[in-house]
Design an enzyme around this catalytic site. Structure first.
Site, PDB file in Angstrom:
ATOM      1  CB  SER A  16      -5.621  -5.812  14.555  1.00 39.48           C
ATOM      2  OG  SER A  16      -6.687  -5.091  14.013  1.00 39.48           O
ATOM      3  N   GLY A  20       0.788  -0.299  12.770  1.00 37.89           N
ATOM      4  CA  GLY A  20       1.242  -0.068  11.413  1.00 37.89           C
ATOM      5  C   GLY A  20       0.929   1.360  11.034  1.00 37.89           C
ATOM      6  CD  GLN A  45       2.636 -10.808  15.551  1.00 41.73           C
ATOM      7  OE1 GLN A  45       2.220 -10.365  14.480  1.00 41.73           O
ATOM      8  NE2 GLN A  45       3.935 -10.920  15.813  1.00 41.73           N
ATOM      9  CE1 TYR A  60       2.210 -10.463   7.585  1.00 39.41           C
ATOM     10  CE2 TYR A  60       3.742  -8.903   8.560  1.00 39.41           C
ATOM     11  CZ  TYR A  60       2.734  -9.834   8.695  1.00 39.41           C
ATOM     12  OH  TYR A  60       2.242 -10.115   9.947  1.00 39.41           O
ATOM     13  CG  ASN A  97      -0.872   4.595  16.432  1.00 39.32           C
ATOM     14  OD1 ASN A  97      -1.944   5.092  16.753  1.00 39.32           O
ATOM     15  ND2 ASN A  97      -0.684   4.010  15.258  1.00 39.32           N
ATOM     16  CG  ASP A 153       5.795  -8.586  13.852  1.00 34.56           C
ATOM     17  OD1 ASP A 153       6.276  -9.597  14.397  1.00 34.56           O
ATOM     18  OD2 ASP A 153       4.815  -8.628  13.083  1.00 34.56           O
ATOM     19  CD  GLN A 203      -2.793  -0.937   2.561  1.00 34.16           C
ATOM     20  OE1 GLN A 203      -2.351  -0.375   3.558  1.00 34.16           O
ATOM     21  NE2 GLN A 203      -3.985  -1.495   2.528  1.00 34.16           N
TER      22      GLN A 203
END
Length: 333
Positions: free
Chosen positions: A206, A285, A177, A54, A295, A49, A27
Site C-alpha cells: 500500500s 497492485g 512486509q 487472497y 507505477n 507477491d 475484483q
C-alpha cells in the site's frame, strides 16, 4: 527496472513488485489479471507477491496460470501463511500442521516446485514461536522455500524470532512486509532501526495508501464509483482510515510537487517509499495494465532532501507514526 537485495540476503528483487491482493480472483476478471501480470513482466518486474488467503486461495491460482510458461529461474514468487483457508481449527495460524498443509496447497496453485520467499502473514500468539520457525526451517531444508520472512510483525516479535533462530541454528528472517506510505509510517520508529541492524529488508504494501495518494479522492465529495472506497469485498475497510477532509486536502497539495518533478501522484508515492534504504521493494497492485506501467516508472527515481521536506511540510500532523498500530490478532481468526 532497478533491483535491490532483499535485506542482507543474496537474493535480488525488483524495486517494484507486483501484488494481487484484492484483485486476482476477486475484483478483476482473469483475462485482465493476466494482462496486468504480462504488463509487469514487460516492465521488467520479476517479483510477484501473493498469499494463500487472497480471494479464498483463488489469487494464487490466477497468478500461477498467468506466469505459466515463464522462465521460473527469472522470477521471484512470494506467498504467505496465517489467515484462514478453510473451516477447520487448524486451517489457520502458524502451527506446523497448517504451515505444511498451506505450503503444499500454495505450490500446487502456483504451479511451482518452490517459492522464493515464504512469509508469516501475522504473528501467531497461539503457537510457540519455536514451532513456527522450525517448520519454516524444515521447508527450507526440503527446498520448498528458499527464504523466510514475516508480514506486519512488531519489532519485539522480529527480535524474538531472530534470537530463537540464532540459538537453534534456523534460517533467519530476511524480510518484513508492512504497510508503508507517506501517510502511514508506523515502522519508522522501531521496526526499521531493528531491521537495518539485523539485515532485514522491507517489502512494503500500500505505498499509494489504497489509492488515496493518487489524489482521486476529493475533500467534501463522495468517493468515485468503482474506487477502492466503494469496494464491498474488503477494500473499503482499509482505505476509510484516510478518508477525512484534513488528509484529503493535504494530499491535494502534493500535486504541485509531483508536477514539478514530472511525476504522476502515484509515481511520487511509490518513489517516496523507495527513498528509504531499508525498503527492498514496493508492492503495487492493478486492475488495468496501464496502472502497472505507470507505477513501474517510479523505479530508480531519486527525490532530493528538499522534495522530502516539502512532502513532510504538507502532510504534517496527518501522518500516522504510532508503532502500536501494527497489530496481529490476539487469538487465531
Amino acid at each position: 527496472m532497478e533491483f535491490r537485495h532483499l535485506g542482507r540476503s543474496g537474493l535480488k528483487i525488483s524495486e517494484i513488485s507486483y501484488g494481487n491482493w484484492l484483485t486476482h480472483g476477486s475484483q478483476v476478471e482473469e483475462d485482465a489479471a493476466r494482462a496486468c501480470v504480462h504488463a509487469a513482466l514487460d516492465e521488467g518486474i520479476t517479483t510477484f507477491d501473493t498469499a494463500d488467503v487472497y480471494a479464498g486461495t483463488r489469487a494464487e491460482e490466477v497468478l500461477g496460470r498467468a506466469l505459466k510458461g515463464q522462465r521460473r529461474e527469472g522470477l521471484e514468487i512470494f506467498t504467505k501463511v496465517y489467515w484462514p483457508t478453510g473451516p477447520g481449527q487448524n486451517d489457520r495460524g502458524l502451527s506446523r500442521k497448517h504451515i505444511f498443509e498451506s505450503i503444499h496447497g500454495s505450490l500446487r496453485r502456483l504451479q511451482t516446485d518452490y517459492v522464493d520467499l515464504y512469509q508469516a502473514h501475522r504473528f501467531d500468539y497461539s503457537t510457540p514461536l519455536e514451532e513456527t520457525l522450525r517448520a519454516f526451517d524444515d521447508l527450507v531444508r526440503q527446498g520448498k522455500v528458499l527464504y523466510v520472512g514475516v508480514s506486519e510483525w512488531r519489532a519485539n516479535e522480529i527480535a524474538r524470532a531472530l534470537k530463537i533462530a540464532d540459538e537453534m541454528g534456523f534460517d533467519r528472517i530476511v524480510s518484513n512486509q508492512p504497510q508503508y506510505s507517506m501517510l502511514w509510517r508506523v515502522i519508522e520508529g522501531e521496526v526499521v532501526p531493528l531491521c537495518e541492524k539485523e539485515g532485514i529488508g522491507q517489502i512494503v504494501w500500500s505505498p499509494i495508501a489504497q489509492g488515496v495518494l493518487t489524489g482521486k479522492y476529493l475533500p467534501g465529495q463522495p468517493p468515485p464509483q468503482g474506487s477502492r472506497a466503494t469496494d464491498d469485498k474488503g477494500g473499503a475497510d482499509f482505505v476509510k482510515r484516510f478518508l477525512n477532509d484534513d488528509v484529503l486536502t493535504r494530499v491535494q497539495q502534493l500535486k504541485p510537487i509531483a508536477a514539478d518533478l514530472g511525476l504522476t501522484m502515484a509515481q511520487l508515492a511509490v518513489a517516496w517509499v523507495l527513498q528509504n534504504p531499508n525498503v527492498s521493494s514496493a508492492i503495487v497492485g492493478a486492475s488495468r495494465p496501464e496502472q502497472v506501467r505507470d507505477n513501474a516508472k517510479a523505479a530508480g527515481v531519486k527525490l532530493d532532501a528538499d522534495v522530502l521536506k516539502r512532502i513532510d511540510d504538507v502532510l504534517g500532523p496527518v501522518v500516522e507514526r504510532d508503532p502500536a498500530k501494527t497489530v496481529s490478532p490476539k487469538t487465531r481468526p
